[in-house]
Design an enzyme around this catalytic site. Structure first.
Site, short mmCIF file in Angstrom:
data_model
loop_
_atom_site.label_atom_id
_atom_site.label_comp_id
_atom_site.label_asym_id
_atom_site.label_seq_id
_atom_site.Cartn_x
_atom_site.Cartn_y
_atom_site.Cartn_z
N CYS A 131 0.84 -1.21 0.00
CA CYS A 131 0.00 0.00 0.00
C CYS A 131 0.88 1.26 0.00
O CYS A 131 1.86 1.34 0.73
CB CYS A 131 -0.92 -0.01 1.22
SG CYS A 131 -2.04 1.41 1.25
N CYS A 139 0.39 0.22 10.30
CA CYS A 139 -0.06 -0.81 9.36
C CYS A 139 1.05 -1.70 8.81
O CYS A 139 2.06 -1.22 8.28
CB CYS A 139 -0.83 -0.15 8.22
SG CYS A 139 -1.65 -1.38 7.18
N CYS A 195 -19.18 -7.08 3.89
CA CYS A 195 -18.56 -5.80 4.22
C CYS A 195 -17.27 -5.72 3.43
O CYS A 195 -16.63 -6.74 3.17
CB CYS A 195 -18.27 -5.75 5.72
SG CYS A 195 -17.38 -4.26 6.24
N ARG A 235 -17.75 -3.37 18.15
CA ARG A 235 -16.96 -4.59 17.89
C ARG A 235 -15.64 -4.60 18.66
O ARG A 235 -14.84 -3.67 18.53
CB ARG A 235 -16.69 -4.72 16.39
CG ARG A 235 -15.99 -6.03 16.00
CD ARG A 235 -16.04 -6.29 14.50
NE ARG A 235 -17.39 -6.20 14.00
CZ ARG A 235 -17.82 -5.27 13.15
NH1 ARG A 235 -17.00 -4.37 12.66
NH2 ARG A 235 -19.08 -5.24 12.78
N1 SAM Z 1 -6.81 0.26 3.29
C1 SAM Z 1 -8.06 0.33 3.91
C2 SAM Z 1 -8.17 1.47 4.90
O1 SAM Z 1 -7.18 2.08 5.22
O2 SAM Z 1 -9.29 1.74 5.33
C3 SAM Z 1 -8.51 -0.95 4.56
C4 SAM Z 1 -7.60 -1.80 5.35
S1 SAM Z 1 -7.04 -1.18 6.93
C5 SAM Z 1 -5.92 -2.42 7.30
C6 SAM Z 1 -8.45 -1.30 8.00
C7 SAM Z 1 -8.31 -0.89 9.44
O3 SAM Z 1 -7.62 -1.90 10.18
C8 SAM Z 1 -7.52 0.36 9.77
O4 SAM Z 1 -8.27 1.52 9.59
C9 SAM Z 1 -7.19 0.16 11.23
O5 SAM Z 1 -8.20 0.69 12.05
C10 SAM Z 1 -7.15 -1.35 11.39
N2 SAM Z 1 -5.77 -1.80 11.63
C11 SAM Z 1 -4.82 -1.95 10.69
N3 SAM Z 1 -3.65 -2.34 11.24
C12 SAM Z 1 -3.87 -2.44 12.57
C13 SAM Z 1 -3.03 -2.78 13.66
N4 SAM Z 1 -1.75 -3.09 13.51
N5 SAM Z 1 -3.57 -2.79 14.91
C14 SAM Z 1 -4.89 -2.47 15.06
N6 SAM Z 1 -5.72 -2.12 14.06
C15 SAM Z 1 -5.22 -2.10 12.83
FE1 SF4 Z 2 -2.88 1.22 3.33
FE2 SF4 Z 2 -2.79 0.07 5.75
FE3 SF4 Z 2 -3.26 2.70 5.55
FE4 SF4 Z 2 -5.15 0.95 4.74
S1 SF4 Z 2 -4.40 1.22 6.82
S2 SF4 Z 2 -4.47 2.81 3.66
S3 SF4 Z 2 -3.84 -0.71 3.94
S4 SF4 Z 2 -1.36 1.62 4.92
#
Ligand code: SAM
Ligand code: SF4
Ligand code: DTB
Length: 334
Positions: free
Chosen positions: A66, A73, A142, A274
């Protein structure tokens, strides 16, 4: 509503309100913990069957690579994380996961893609086919695909998409400590596009990213003062990922999770709240306290998007011990 034996608050709880002030949210958030849990449990019972828990399954249909810089992330290309990237999975593979999730009792299937935003290309066409096919299996579908235009949201809606996840993640003022490649306003715009397309909104946040209590209060305030409350509010505890800027954050205290969940429950009584990332580190009694505080949804299955989650058997035991039952798909909240 008057709730006996609770700290008196100078505001009404138990009704659907969109006019909460930051001060009121702070007063609720800072209540003595057990009073807060009691109030949340009471509000929970006005709108939900407290024995019902929604079971959702997540699948990362496109992992890693990404372009964004979200500091938490595992899928941001710029950090060197242990995640194995892959292109969009093919439809049959995704349908097989969805069948298995359904067989294991999930009523909602959530597909995540590590995209900044959706593009009108073949991959989006494939997602549309997946949404149609999984909806036809009788599951709530979803997606969480990054930013969406109003037209893309409409296309997903036409395909039968039930919900779209797009988290605000933290407060507006802390957001640029966490992400610089898109803005809070971008997130709010996507949520508005989803809402306009009549797709159910799933939006919440993460705690444990170095934010203050005021940031958490501000996040909850923003969610609870949207023109319509999100139908579901995920509360994630940061899963620290090696290679990301937040790799060394200390683990979130369960009391903070409980406080966040209970406040969300009181502010947005109809929402599904959730208990999302972080369950892997929680004991059964800790999770039970979160359910008592108003959480009524979980992600099941041994993987979230890229990190581990409790095993199915452990969750079956948890449900048995607490006499919980799965919430049916498409059930309307009272
Ligand atoms: N790219 C999309 C976005 O940014 O909305 C979808 C995927 S993103 C991984 C979805 C959500 O997962 C993020 O907004 C965050 O709240 C949660 N998330 C991602 N990595 C995480 C982590 N290491 N610990 C907790 N929550 C996490
Ligand atoms: Fe990309 Fe992760 Fe940010 Fe979603 S949360 S926009 S997958 S870097
Ligand atoms: C949400 O709020 N939490 C889920 C889902 N929405 C997409 C994702 C949690 C991801 C945890 C880290 C990982 O597994 O990569």
């Amino acid at each position: 509503m008057n709730i006996p034996n609770t700290t008196t608050l100078p505001c009404q709880v138990g009704i659907i309100r969109h006019d909460w002030t930051v001060e009121q949210v702070g007063q609720i958030y800072h209540m003595p913990l057990l009073e807060l849990v009691y109030m949340a449990a009471t509000v929970h019972r006005l709108y939900h069957d407290p024995q019902e828990i929604q079971i959702c399954t997540l699948l990362s249909v496109k992992t890693g690579g990404c372009p964004e810089d979200c500091a938490y992330c595992s899928q941001a290309a710029r950090y060197h994380t242990p995640v194995q990237a892959h292109k969009l999975l093919d439809i049959d593979t995704v349908l097989a996961y969805a069948q298995q999730a359904k067989a294991n009792g999930s009523t909602r299937f959530c597909m995540g893609a590590a995209w900044r935003q959706v593009r009108n290309n073949r991959d989006f066409d494939k997602i549309i086919e997946m949404v149609k096919a999984i909806t036809a299996m009788g599951m709530e579908v979803c997606c969480t695909l990054g930013m969406l235009t109003a037209q893309q949201a409409e296309r997903l809606s036409q395909a039968g998409l039930y919900a779209y996840n797009h988290n605000l993640d933290t407060s507006q003022s802390y957001y640029d400590h966490i992400v610089t490649t898109h803005t809070y306003q971008d997130r709010l715009q996507t949520i508005e596009n989803v809402r306009k397309a009549k797709i159910s909104v799933c939006s919440g946040g993460i705690i444990g990213m170095g934010e203050s209590h005021e940031d958490r209060i501000s996040l909850l305030h923003t969610l609870a003062t949207l023109p319509e409350h999100p139908e579901s509010v995920p509360v994630n505890a940061l899963v620290p990922i090696e290679g990301t800027p937040l790799a060394n954050q200390p683990r979130v205290s369960v009391w903070d999770m409980v406080r966040m969940i209970a406040t969300a429950r009181i502010l947005m009584p109809r929402a599904m709240v959730r208990l999302s990332a972080g369950r892997i580190n929680m004991t059964e009694p800790e999770q039970a306290l979160c359910f008592m505080a108003g959480a009524n949804s979980i992600f099941a299955g041994d993987k979230l998007l890229t990190t581990p989650n409790p095993e199915i058997d452990a969750d079956k035991a948890l449900f048995q011990h607490l006499n919980l039952k799965p919430r049916p798909a498409f059930k309307q909240t009272r």
